[in-house]
Design an enzyme around this catalytic site. Sequence first.
Site, PDB file in Angstrom:
ATOM      1  N   HIS A   1      43.887  15.688  19.755  1.00  0.00           N
ATOM      2  CA  HIS A   1      44.481  14.529  20.445  1.00  0.00           C
ATOM      3  C   HIS A   1      44.436  14.762  21.944  1.00  0.00           C
ATOM      4  O   HIS A   1      44.774  15.834  22.423  1.00  0.00           O
ATOM      5  CB  HIS A   1      45.943  14.339  20.010  1.00  0.00           C
ATOM      6  CG  HIS A   1      46.075  13.749  18.637  1.00  0.00           C
ATOM      7  ND1 HIS A   1      47.250  13.211  18.167  1.00  0.00           N
ATOM      8  CD2 HIS A   1      45.176  13.601  17.639  1.00  0.00           C
ATOM      9  CE1 HIS A   1      47.067  12.757  16.938  1.00  0.00           C
ATOM     10  NE2 HIS A   1      45.816  12.995  16.585  1.00  0.00           N
TER      11      HIS A   1
ATOM     12  N   LYS B   1      57.332  22.917  19.764  1.00  0.00           N
ATOM     13  CA  LYS B   1      57.016  24.222  20.356  1.00  0.00           C
ATOM     14  C   LYS B   1      57.215  25.410  19.423  1.00  0.00           C
ATOM     15  O   LYS B   1      56.743  26.513  19.722  1.00  0.00           O
ATOM     16  CB  LYS B   1      57.880  24.449  21.610  1.00  0.00           C
ATOM     17  CG  LYS B   1      57.493  23.570  22.772  1.00  0.00           C
ATOM     18  CD  LYS B   1      56.094  23.918  23.238  1.00  0.00           C
ATOM     19  CE  LYS B   1      55.581  22.964  24.278  1.00  0.00           C
ATOM     20  NZ  LYS B   1      54.133  22.845  24.283  1.00  0.00           N
TER      21      LYS B   1
ATOM     22  N   PRO C   1      62.846  20.156  17.535  1.00  0.00           N
ATOM     23  CA  PRO C   1      61.425  19.876  17.283  1.00  0.00           C
ATOM     24  C   PRO C   1      60.765  18.901  18.265  1.00  0.00           C
ATOM     25  O   PRO C   1      59.546  18.696  18.181  1.00  0.00           O
ATOM     26  CB  PRO C   1      61.434  19.284  15.869  1.00  0.00           C
ATOM     27  CG  PRO C   1      62.808  18.734  15.696  1.00  0.00           C
ATOM     28  CD  PRO C   1      63.716  19.600  16.499  1.00  0.00           C
TER      29      PRO C   1
ATOM     30  N   TYR D   1      53.565  20.100  27.465  1.00  0.00           N
ATOM     31  CA  TYR D   1      53.272  19.710  26.091  1.00  0.00           C
ATOM     32  C   TYR D   1      51.979  20.363  25.613  1.00  0.00           C
ATOM     33  O   TYR D   1      51.920  20.947  24.526  1.00  0.00           O
ATOM     34  CB  TYR D   1      53.178  18.172  25.980  1.00  0.00           C
ATOM     35  CG  TYR D   1      53.275  17.656  24.562  1.00  0.00           C
ATOM     36  CD1 TYR D   1      52.240  17.857  23.658  1.00  0.00           C
ATOM     37  CD2 TYR D   1      54.399  16.952  24.122  1.00  0.00           C
ATOM     38  CE1 TYR D   1      52.323  17.388  22.355  1.00  0.00           C
ATOM     39  CE2 TYR D   1      54.498  16.481  22.829  1.00  0.00           C
ATOM     40  CZ  TYR D   1      53.457  16.701  21.944  1.00  0.00           C
ATOM     41  OH  TYR D   1      53.553  16.246  20.657  1.00  0.00           O
TER      42      TYR D   1
ATOM     43  N   TYR E   1      56.157   8.709  20.722  1.00  0.00           N
ATOM     44  CA  TYR E   1      57.547   9.090  20.942  1.00  0.00           C
ATOM     45  C   TYR E   1      58.254   7.846  21.468  1.00  0.00           C
ATOM     46  O   TYR E   1      57.908   7.346  22.540  1.00  0.00           O
ATOM     47  CB  TYR E   1      57.646  10.219  21.980  1.00  0.00           C
ATOM     48  CG  TYR E   1      57.170  11.556  21.469  1.00  0.00           C
ATOM     49  CD1 TYR E   1      55.812  11.874  21.410  1.00  0.00           C
ATOM     50  CD2 TYR E   1      58.083  12.531  21.055  1.00  0.00           C
ATOM     51  CE1 TYR E   1      55.372  13.106  20.940  1.00  0.00           C
ATOM     52  CE2 TYR E   1      57.650  13.771  20.593  1.00  0.00           C
ATOM     53  CZ  TYR E   1      56.306  14.051  20.529  1.00  0.00           C
ATOM     54  OH  TYR E   1      55.883  15.272  20.064  1.00  0.00           O
TER      55      TYR E   1
HETATM   56  C1  PHB Z   1      55.375  16.692  13.268  1.00  0.00           C
HETATM   57  O1  PHB Z   1      54.239  16.258  13.077  1.00  0.00           O
HETATM   58  O2  PHB Z   1      56.068  17.097  12.341  1.00  0.00           O
HETATM   59  C2  PHB Z   1      55.933  16.709  14.650  1.00  0.00           C
HETATM   60  C3  PHB Z   1      55.108  16.375  15.705  1.00  0.00           C
HETATM   61  C4  PHB Z   1      55.611  16.378  16.996  1.00  0.00           C
HETATM   62  C5  PHB Z   1      56.919  16.719  17.224  1.00  0.00           C
HETATM   63  C6  PHB Z   1      57.735  17.088  16.161  1.00  0.00           C
HETATM   64  C7  PHB Z   1      57.249  17.077  14.874  1.00  0.00           C
HETATM   65  O3  PHB Z   1      57.395  16.710  18.489  1.00  0.00           O
END
Ligand code: PHB
Length: 396
Positions: A80, A299, A295, A389, A207
Amino acid sequence: MPWMTMDRMRTEVAIVGAGPAGLLLSHLLAQDGIDSVVVETRSREYVESRIRAGILESSSVELLDSVGLGKRLHDDGDHHRGIYLQWPGERHHLDFVDLVGRGVWVYGQTEVQKDLGRARDAGGQRIVYEVADTAVRDVTDRPHVTFTVDGRPERLDAEVVVGCDGSFGPSRGAVPETVAGTWTRTYPYSWLGVLADVAPSTDELIYAWHPDGFALHSMRSATVSRLYLQVPNETDLAEWPDERIWAELAVRIGPERVPGPITEKSVLPMRSYVMAPMRHGRLFLAGDAAHIVPPTGAKGLNLAISDVALLAPALTALLRENDPRLADAYSDTALRRVWRCTHFSWWMTTMLHRGGAGPDADFEAQLQQSQLRWVVSSQAGATGLAENYAGLPIGY
Ligand code: PHB
């Protein structure tokens, strides 16, 4: 049980925990010709199906590539370029490749775990699953691990013990409270996470800030979506039938998704935790045993990888050349990155989640929206998010 003799094993490095940190460490050590034994409380099936965030920073991918673990990741994972940030009425793409020259890989932790398991099988790694009563002992003198297998007591002697056994494992407890400092934060909300047999309705992660609470659209493959909703702590799953989840995702992220079968549903508490130093005598801690992040920035796995990437050469120098310098520097070096990621995860979390009710929460919501607008419209703001990130170099 005096009539039972204790079986004894010996190795150079005893590793407690067969998650990604433990197995990757055993792999890196084996490449340097260092012998290790891994002990794990759970079964192999359990550790290989444990669902966790599935985002790999480019430095994690480079490390896995460099030690022969990147093949399936490149074949089946998804690169990505960035993420979407959105709030009601607006969706913005942040292109990390344009901003900082590197993107991220979407590849489930379950897949990383399976790749590691296969590589360790091929390397003849000794891994003892489903042990009980594990204790890490005598770490300042003659380090060893004791445990039972099917009720039979065993003892594993080693030059060094590494605790890769997560925040509930016994290794952390082997560092005396007089030696360790701990820093914690519990967030006043949790995530309801679902895995659904539904094609993702987006090419990259979304997000979403929303007055009803945060939501995240992630994915595992072209046919499987991973979706999250902010919910209050102690939420009972019974209050969230599938229809309510799909309806709430439509409100918070947008109506593009077609509901489908939900195959897994759970509530995840959110906390930050750091323990320092990450070493006591001949015991070293790596991954979740030393630190937990919420989460939101994905990280956790990346920190586990960067810890063991520092630790493996440090242990090789210690055990092969009797050179303690890298081992002595391990905790401070690892903690620099741990605190950077702890800050980033806290920042993403507090920028995107709705706090409680009342005037303070309304004030906070205004600040969050201002911050989000700055991140998507300022080169400096966008670059700061992208750099963290997509990940800092392992030695950061
Ligand atoms: C996930 O795919 O489980 C996931 C992806 C990004 C995040 C948290 C969890 O920030």
